[in-house]
Every structure is written in structure tokens, then in C-alpha cells.
Scaffold this active site. Structure first.
Site, PDB file in Angstrom:
ATOM      1  N   GLU A 102      30.960  42.980  46.437  1.00  0.00           N
ATOM      2  CA  GLU A 102      32.311  42.608  46.010  1.00  0.00           C
ATOM      3  C   GLU A 102      32.534  41.122  46.270  1.00  0.00           C
ATOM      4  O   GLU A 102      31.995  40.567  47.234  1.00  0.00           O
ATOM      5  CB  GLU A 102      33.349  43.453  46.755  1.00  0.00           C
ATOM      6  CG  GLU A 102      33.380  44.895  46.304  1.00  0.00           C
ATOM      7  CD  GLU A 102      33.580  45.050  44.804  1.00  0.00           C
ATOM      8  OE1 GLU A 102      34.634  44.644  44.302  1.00  0.00           O
ATOM      9  OE2 GLU A 102      32.663  45.544  44.128  1.00  0.00           O
TER      10      GLU A 102
ATOM     11  N   ARG B 219      50.085  44.212  40.293  1.00  0.00           N
ATOM     12  CA  ARG B 219      50.270  42.993  39.504  1.00  0.00           C
ATOM     13  C   ARG B 219      50.915  43.223  38.135  1.00  0.00           C
ATOM     14  O   ARG B 219      51.266  42.279  37.445  1.00  0.00           O
ATOM     15  CB  ARG B 219      48.925  42.263  39.353  1.00  0.00           C
ATOM     16  CG  ARG B 219      48.567  41.452  40.578  1.00  0.00           C
ATOM     17  CD  ARG B 219      47.223  40.795  40.414  1.00  0.00           C
ATOM     18  NE  ARG B 219      46.130  41.744  40.573  1.00  0.00           N
ATOM     19  CZ  ARG B 219      44.890  41.541  40.133  1.00  0.00           C
ATOM     20  NH1 ARG B 219      44.582  40.440  39.494  1.00  0.00           N
ATOM     21  NH2 ARG B 219      43.941  42.436  40.338  1.00  0.00           N
TER      22      ARG B 219
HETATM   23  C1  UD1 Z   1      36.305  47.200  40.885  1.00  0.00           C
HETATM   24  C2  UD1 Z   1      34.869  47.129  41.422  1.00  0.00           C
HETATM   25  C3  UD1 Z   1      34.264  45.769  41.052  1.00  0.00           C
HETATM   26  C4  UD1 Z   1      34.308  45.590  39.555  1.00  0.00           C
HETATM   27  C5  UD1 Z   1      35.745  45.772  39.022  1.00  0.00           C
HETATM   28  C6  UD1 Z   1      35.748  45.795  37.514  1.00  0.00           C
HETATM   29  C7  UD1 Z   1      34.761  48.466  43.457  1.00  0.00           C
HETATM   30  C8  UD1 Z   1      34.717  48.442  44.940  1.00  0.00           C
HETATM   31  N1  UD1 Z   1      34.873  47.293  42.860  1.00  0.00           N
HETATM   32  O1  UD1 Z   1      37.082  46.238  41.576  1.00  0.00           O
HETATM   33  O2  UD1 Z   1      32.915  45.710  41.499  1.00  0.00           O
HETATM   34  O3  UD1 Z   1      33.817  44.303  39.219  1.00  0.00           O
HETATM   35  O4  UD1 Z   1      36.303  47.005  39.483  1.00  0.00           O
HETATM   36  O5  UD1 Z   1      37.039  45.847  37.018  1.00  0.00           O
HETATM   37  O6  UD1 Z   1      34.674  49.523  42.880  1.00  0.00           O
HETATM   38  N2  UD1 Z   1      41.282  53.298  42.194  1.00  0.00           N
HETATM   39  C9  UD1 Z   1      41.668  54.535  42.629  1.00  0.00           C
HETATM   40  N3  UD1 Z   1      41.825  54.749  43.957  1.00  0.00           N
HETATM   41  C10 UD1 Z   1      41.572  53.773  44.891  1.00  0.00           C
HETATM   42  C11 UD1 Z   1      41.186  52.506  44.421  1.00  0.00           C
HETATM   43  C12 UD1 Z   1      41.043  52.292  43.058  1.00  0.00           C
HETATM   44  O7  UD1 Z   1      41.884  55.446  41.837  1.00  0.00           O
HETATM   45  O8  UD1 Z   1      41.716  54.064  46.076  1.00  0.00           O
HETATM   46  C13 UD1 Z   1      41.129  53.093  40.735  1.00  0.00           C
HETATM   47  C14 UD1 Z   1      42.117  52.087  40.186  1.00  0.00           C
HETATM   48  O9  UD1 Z   1      43.296  52.741  39.723  1.00  0.00           O
HETATM   49  C15 UD1 Z   1      41.348  51.466  39.041  1.00  0.00           C
HETATM   50  C16 UD1 Z   1      39.902  51.559  39.481  1.00  0.00           C
HETATM   51  O10 UD1 Z   1      39.863  52.546  40.482  1.00  0.00           O
HETATM   52  O11 UD1 Z   1      41.512  52.187  37.843  1.00  0.00           O
HETATM   53  C17 UD1 Z   1      39.355  50.225  40.007  1.00  0.00           C
HETATM   54  O12 UD1 Z   1      40.094  49.837  41.144  1.00  0.00           O
HETATM   55  P1  UD1 Z   1      40.511  48.342  41.399  1.00  0.00           P
HETATM   56  O13 UD1 Z   1      41.304  48.293  42.636  1.00  0.00           O
HETATM   57  O14 UD1 Z   1      41.099  47.762  40.182  1.00  0.00           O
HETATM   58  O15 UD1 Z   1      39.082  47.697  41.692  1.00  0.00           O
HETATM   59  P2  UD1 Z   1      38.683  46.170  41.503  1.00  0.00           P
HETATM   60  O16 UD1 Z   1      39.111  45.414  42.685  1.00  0.00           O
HETATM   61  O17 UD1 Z   1      39.123  45.708  40.171  1.00  0.00           O
END
Ligand code: UD1
Ligand code: MG
Length: 452
Positions: free
Chosen positions: A157, A18
Site C-alpha cells: 500500500e 470523500r
Molecule cells: C484499495 C487497495 C489498493 C488499490 C485500490 C484500488 C487494499 C488494502 N488496498 O485501496 O491496493 O490500489 O483499492 O482502488 O485493498 N471496503 C469494505 N470494508 C472495509 C474496507 C473497504 O467493504 O473495511 C470496500 C470499500 O467500500 C471499497 C473497497 O473495499 O469498495 C476498497 O476500499 P478502499 O478503502 O477504497 O481501498 P483503497 O484505499 O482505495
């Protein structure tokens, strides 16, 4: 109280679709520093023994940025982005022999305060897992914390939540603290049978409760957990961060008439009683000492301004500008990689680059250090109490001695000894009556042309 050892894991593998950018999300900047650095600096307050950065999208650039701030950071790559649980699991090997608390931070949620992390570590004494929660004005799509009294039962979630669960206002920030061994044990148990088909780190809560372990949530203010997912969020994060830094500067004794127009960097240092006029921009690496005055519309980066110095209005200080006490840098003056000694003045329309200027020297309006020959940069050295006439071109490399002068309009290509005057311009020749005769001739020519 037991001495708690801490390791930090920062999840930073996501693409940040995004953001609509080629740059990995965590490398977008707030106050001159990438989001990743803000997250690392936030975690650094716990004095972690190890910091593991999980990179993925744009891994090389993310790893370089991590090592630039902390050469001891351990970087690992999550090749496939299978969720936050899978991301945290990438740190398993790096922490295999680590015994202590692990704090997991998200690279896109980088503004958690020291006090908040301390509160989480304190809560860990009585709980196996501690999650950081907050109550946002608009809970939107955050994960919801399902509490039972003091106990956190599970995190659901948004995508997987029932209407009843979506009505919960207490949300997951993403920050988790748990004992290292337990954390990786629990992660091993996580599946991906959910709406996103991802391994959710948040599922360790449910797993810990299944073992009858204590799990709780610590609460923080919404602005700390401000996540960055789009450029709109990034601008909002910048505004919030600036507001905080400006207030800190005012509290520390910096004078600002219009703080809302002053832009600070994450590392700006300004002494008390320094005065910052409206519309000043600080890039990274600036130190302004007590009592200095930065006048309106000036731009500073990578420079040092000593006590009593006056800069601007409309001045530009670039990296390597070193201003000693009581120096004056005036309007439309650019200083780069140059040392300006005590009491020297560079007041108008001037470029000083790759140079040193001695104490109490005066640089006339329109002076230029011609430092670049198209390939190499050369230095200009000017002594103390020298007087550089207006519109002098100093063709570097060149040295001007102590108490030496250059005549106005000089093009100086040779060194000038101490106390000497350098005149390097064409001699003036006055031709009596010439101007009148010349204009008469031109007017006559014009008249003839219009008659024809
Ligand atoms: C996540 C949380 C959610 C919380 C929110 C707060 C989970 C399942 N959900 O959701 O409960 O309210 O953050 O902002 O954890 N990332 C990786 N590898 C991956 C996936 C993500 O490194 O495979 C990193 C992303 O770069 C990011 C962070 O983890 O920095 C969070 O990932 P994101 O996809 O933004 O999770 P949300 O859907 O925001
Ligand atoms: Mg997110």
C-alpha cells in the site's frame, strides 16, 4: 480445460467519506444505475453461481439495491470496517461449501470489462492467485505491485511503501481471483500491522508466495479501473461511461449528429437507423426501435418508441409511455403511462396521462387528460380515428368512442359515443357595437379621473 465455477464477492461496506454525502458511496449513480449495479453487471458476465455483496455503511439500503438487481444475491454485513481483507472474510460462511474460483470486486471500481475478467480466470489455471493491475498516468496513492519477472511477489500500500516502491508504476486495481478454499485460508493469516491498522486483502499475495504458490498479475486499461472516491471522480466516471456507450451506439448503427450531447442510461436500447438529434436525455428503461426519430431536447424514461415514430423536439416521455409505429409526439407534449396506437398524433402542448389513444386519432393542441382528483388517478380511453379539438379537457374517468369528436375548448366529463361530437362549452353570444361603446366609456372615465 477445466470447467471453472465462479463466485463473486463485491466489497461495498465503505462509507465513502470523500463523497460528502448521506448516501452510501456505492449507491451513487452513473448512467442511471448505482455503482453497485455496475459492479454486479460487470461480474455477471462470468455467470457466477453465487454473488455475495458485503454491505456495511448504509447496509440496509445497499442490500436492498443488491437484491433489486439480483434477487438471488447473498448479502452479508461487515459491522466494523477493518479493511478489505476483513471485508472479504465476511463472505467466508456464504461460500463455505463452494468449490471454485472467487472473484473479488470493489464496489467503487465498477467498470471492469468482461474480457478482462475472462483473462483473469484464464490466468488462474496456472496460478493460485491472480491480481488485476494497471499502469495509471498518475499512480498517486494506489497499492503498488512488486513483480519479479512474471511472478507477483507482494502488494504494498502507498502508505506503507518505501520511496523505491512508490516509484513503481504498476498498480493494484483491487480485483483478485483465487480458489475459494485457498482464499479464505490465506485471509486467516492476514494481520493488521501496517500504517492503517487494517486487514489488507492485498496481503494474501505475500502469504501465497510464502507457500511458494504461483501468483501473477493481469493488466487492463486505466479507464476500466477508474475508482470513484469523490464527486469529481463520479463525474469523470459518468463522462467516460457516456463516451463508451455513445461510441457503441454509433458502431451499432444509431444516427447521432452530436453524440457528445446525448445522455444514455446503462440499459438504453436503440435500434439501427434510429436518429437521435442533439441534447436528448435517456433515463432508465427506454427502448427505441429501428428508424424512429427522437428530435432535439427530448427527455425519455421507462418508455417504448416503435419504428417510424417521431418524438419531439421538446417532448417528455415518462414511465409507461408506449408509442406504436408511426406515431407523432410533438413539442411540449408529456406522455405518462399511456398507450398511443399506430399512426396517432399528439403534436402540440398536451398532457396525456393514464390513457389509451386509438389508431390514427388526432389530439388537438392544448389537450389535457385531467387524470388526478387529488387522491386517485383515473383513466381516459380514446378510440380510433377520433378527433380531439384543441384545448379539450378530458376529465377522467372518461371514454371517447371511435371516430368521435370533441369541440375545441370542451370540458368533457361524460363518455362520448362512437361517431358523436361532444360540445361542452358556453354558447357564443355576439353583442353588436358593444366593444366600441364599452371602450368609449372606459376612456371617458379615465379622462375624468385625470382632470380631478
Ligand atoms: C484499495 C487497495 C489498493 C488499490 C485500490 C484500488 C487494499 C488494502 N488496498 O485501496 O491496493 O490500489 O483499492 O482502488 O485493498 N471496503 C469494505 N470494508 C472495509 C474496507 C473497504 O467493504 O473495511 C470496500 C470499500 O467500500 C471499497 C473497497 O473495499 O469498495 C476498497 O476500499 P478502499 O478503502 O477504497 O481501498 P483503497 O484505499 O482505495
Ligand atoms: Mg478506493
Amino acid at each position: 480445460m477445466s470447467v471453472s465455477r465462479t463466485a463473486l464477492v463485491i466489497l461495498a461496506a465503505g462509507q465513502g467519506t470523500r463523497m460528502k454525502s448521506d448516501l452510501p458511496k456505492v449507491l451513487h449513480k452513473v448512467a442511471g444505475a448505482p455503482l453497485l449495479h455496475h459492479a454486479m453487471l460487470s461480474g455477471a458476465s462470468l455467470d457466477p453461481e453465487r454473488s455475495v455483496i458485503v454491505a456495511g455503511h448504509g447496509a440496509e439500503a445497499v442490500q436492498d439495491a443488491a437484491l433489486e438487481l439480483d434477487p438471488d444475491a447473498i448479502t452479508v454485513v461487515q459491522a466494523d470496517r477493518l479493511g478489505t481483507g476483513h471485508a472479504a472474510d465476511q463472505a467466508r460462511e456464504a461460500l463455505a461449501d463452494f468449490d471454485g474460483n472467487v472473484i473479488v470486486l470493489y464496489g467503487d471500481t465498477p467498470f471492469i470489462r468482461t474480457e478482462t475478467l475472462d483473462a483473469m480466470v484464464a490466468a488462474r489455471e496456472k496460478n493460485a492467485v491472480v491480481v488485476l493491475g494497471f499502469e495509471p498516468e498518475d499512480p498517486a496513492r494506489y497499492g503498488r505491485l512488486v513483480m519479479k519477472g512474471e511472478m507477483l511477489e507482494r502488494i504494498v500500500e502507498y502508505k506503507d511503501a518505501t520511496d523505491e516502491e512508490r516509484a513503481i508504476g504498476f498498480c493494484n486495481s483491487g480485483v483478485i481471483c483465487a480458489d475459494s478454499k485457498l482464499l479464505f485460508d490465506l485471509i486467516s493469516e492476514i494481520g493488521n500491522d501496517n500504517a492503517s491498522g487494517e486487514y489488507y486483502l492485498t496481503d494474501i499475495v505475500d502469504r501465497a508466495r510464502a507457500r511458494a504458490l504461483a501468483v501473477t498479475a493481469v493488466t487492463c486499461a486505466e479507464e476500466e479501473t477508474m475508482g470513484v472516491n469523490s464527486r469529481v471522480d463520479l463525474a469523470r466516471a459518468e463522462a467516460a461511461y457516456q463516451a463508451r456507450r455513445r461510441t457503441e451506439a454509433l458502431v451499432d448503427g444509431v444516427a447521432m449528429q452530436a453524440p457528445e450531447t446525448v445522455f444514455l442510461s446503462f440499459d438504453t436500447v436503440i435500434g439501427r437507423d434510429a436518429e437521435i438529434e442533439p441534447n436528448v436525455v435517456f433515463g432508465p428503461g427506454v427502448t427505441v426501435e429501428t428508424g424512429a426519430r427522437i428530435r432535439a431536447f427530448s427527455h425519455l424514461e421507462g418508455c417504448h418508441v416503435s419504428r417510424g415514430a417521431i418524438v419531439g423536439p421538446y417532448a417528455r416521455l415518462r414511465p409507461g409511455a408506449e408509442l406504436a409505429e408511426d406515431t407523432h409526439i410533438g413539442n411540449f407534449v408529456e406522455i405518462k403511462n399511456a398507450q398511443i396506437a399506430e399512426g396517432a398524433k399528439v403534436n402540440h402542448l398536451t398532457y396525456i396521462g393514464d390513457a389509451s389513444i386509438g389508431a390514427a386519432t388526432n389530439i388537438g393542441a392544448g389537450t389535457i387528460t385531467c387524470n388526478y382528483d387529488g387522491v386517485f388517478k383515473h383513466r381516459t380511453e380514446i378510440g380510433a380515428k377520433a378527433f380531439i379539438g384543441s384545448n379539450t379537457m378530458l376529465v377522467a374517468p372518461v371514454k371517447i368512442g371511435d371516430e368521435a369528436m370533441t369541440a375545441t375548448g370542451a370540458v368533457v366529463t361524460k363518455d362520448v359515443p362512437d361517431g358523436a361530437l361532444a360540445v361542452a362549452r358556453a354558447k357564443q353570444d355576439n353583442k353588436p357595437g358593444f366593444a366600441i361603446r364599452f371602450m368609449e366609456r372606459l376612456r371617458a372615465l379615465k379622462l375624468k379621473a385625470t382632470e380631478e
